[in-house]
Design a protein around this motif. Sequence first.
Motif, short mmCIF file in Angstrom:
data_model
loop_
_atom_site.label_atom_id
_atom_site.label_comp_id
_atom_site.label_asym_id
_atom_site.label_seq_id
_atom_site.Cartn_x
_atom_site.Cartn_y
_atom_site.Cartn_z
N ALA A 99 -4.97 32.76 2.38
CA ALA A 99 -5.62 33.09 3.65
C ALA A 99 -6.52 34.31 3.51
CB ALA A 99 -4.57 33.32 4.73
N CYS A 100 -6.04 35.31 2.77
CA CYS A 100 -6.89 36.49 2.54
C CYS A 100 -8.08 36.15 1.66
CB CYS A 100 -6.06 37.61 1.89
SG CYS A 100 -4.91 38.39 3.01
N GLY A 101 -7.87 35.32 0.65
CA GLY A 101 -8.96 34.93 -0.24
C GLY A 101 -10.01 34.08 0.45
N SER A 102 -9.58 33.27 1.40
CA SER A 102 -10.54 32.41 2.10
C SER A 102 -11.47 33.20 3.01
CB SER A 102 -9.81 31.34 2.92
OG SER A 102 -9.17 31.92 4.03
N ALA A 103 -11.11 34.45 3.29
CA ALA A 103 -11.94 35.29 4.15
C ALA A 103 -13.29 35.59 3.52
CB ALA A 103 -11.22 36.60 4.46
N PHE A 104 -13.40 35.49 2.20
CA PHE A 104 -14.68 35.72 1.55
C PHE A 104 -15.66 34.57 1.82
CE2 PHE A 104 -11.83 38.43 -0.89
CZ PHE A 104 -12.52 39.63 -0.78
#
Length: 184
Positions: A99-104
């Motif tokens: 979820a944090c990585g998809s923020a990029f």
Amino acid sequence: MAVVVRAGAAPLWWLGVFAAGIGVLVPGVTGRPVGLLAGAFLFLAAAAVVALVRRGRYAELVSGAARAGKYDVLQDRAVTVRNWRRGHRWWLLLAFAAACGSAFAVPAAGGLLLAGAGVGLRLKAAWIGRRERAADSLLWVRVDWLDGRGGSPAGKAVKGLRGTGIAAGDAAPGGARRRTAALV
């Protein structure tokens, strides 16, 4: 049964909210407004899908619940929640990282998806709680039918549910903690 369903709701919700908060800080490829709009859609879709999936199997198990016998092993709410969270901690960590990585790419969308899954589990536990109140019985899954990680309360290994009185154990209908009145 509702305790096992509800055990994942709080970690998914809080990890999702935290990941969405981190995701808002990153501008991302699509930009914040598009990310938040996509996240809102994913939140609602995940909550609806998680709340509605496998309802037929749950209803089938609820309707066929038998009275708990003398030798049925039923465990406390706190133990069930702890076992589920320990057994799924790596999946929760992986989902948070994704979820944090998809923020990029799409800011906040992954975190809102995760939070929506938590809300869906909470809604499913509330639905089970309404069924428990209507039947005036708490529904339990035998511990030996769940694997050591907490398992699925409607998985293939679960052959049926056990019912006890509404005052049994430390859980209220719907899997919440039982509130006890203070003695005066």
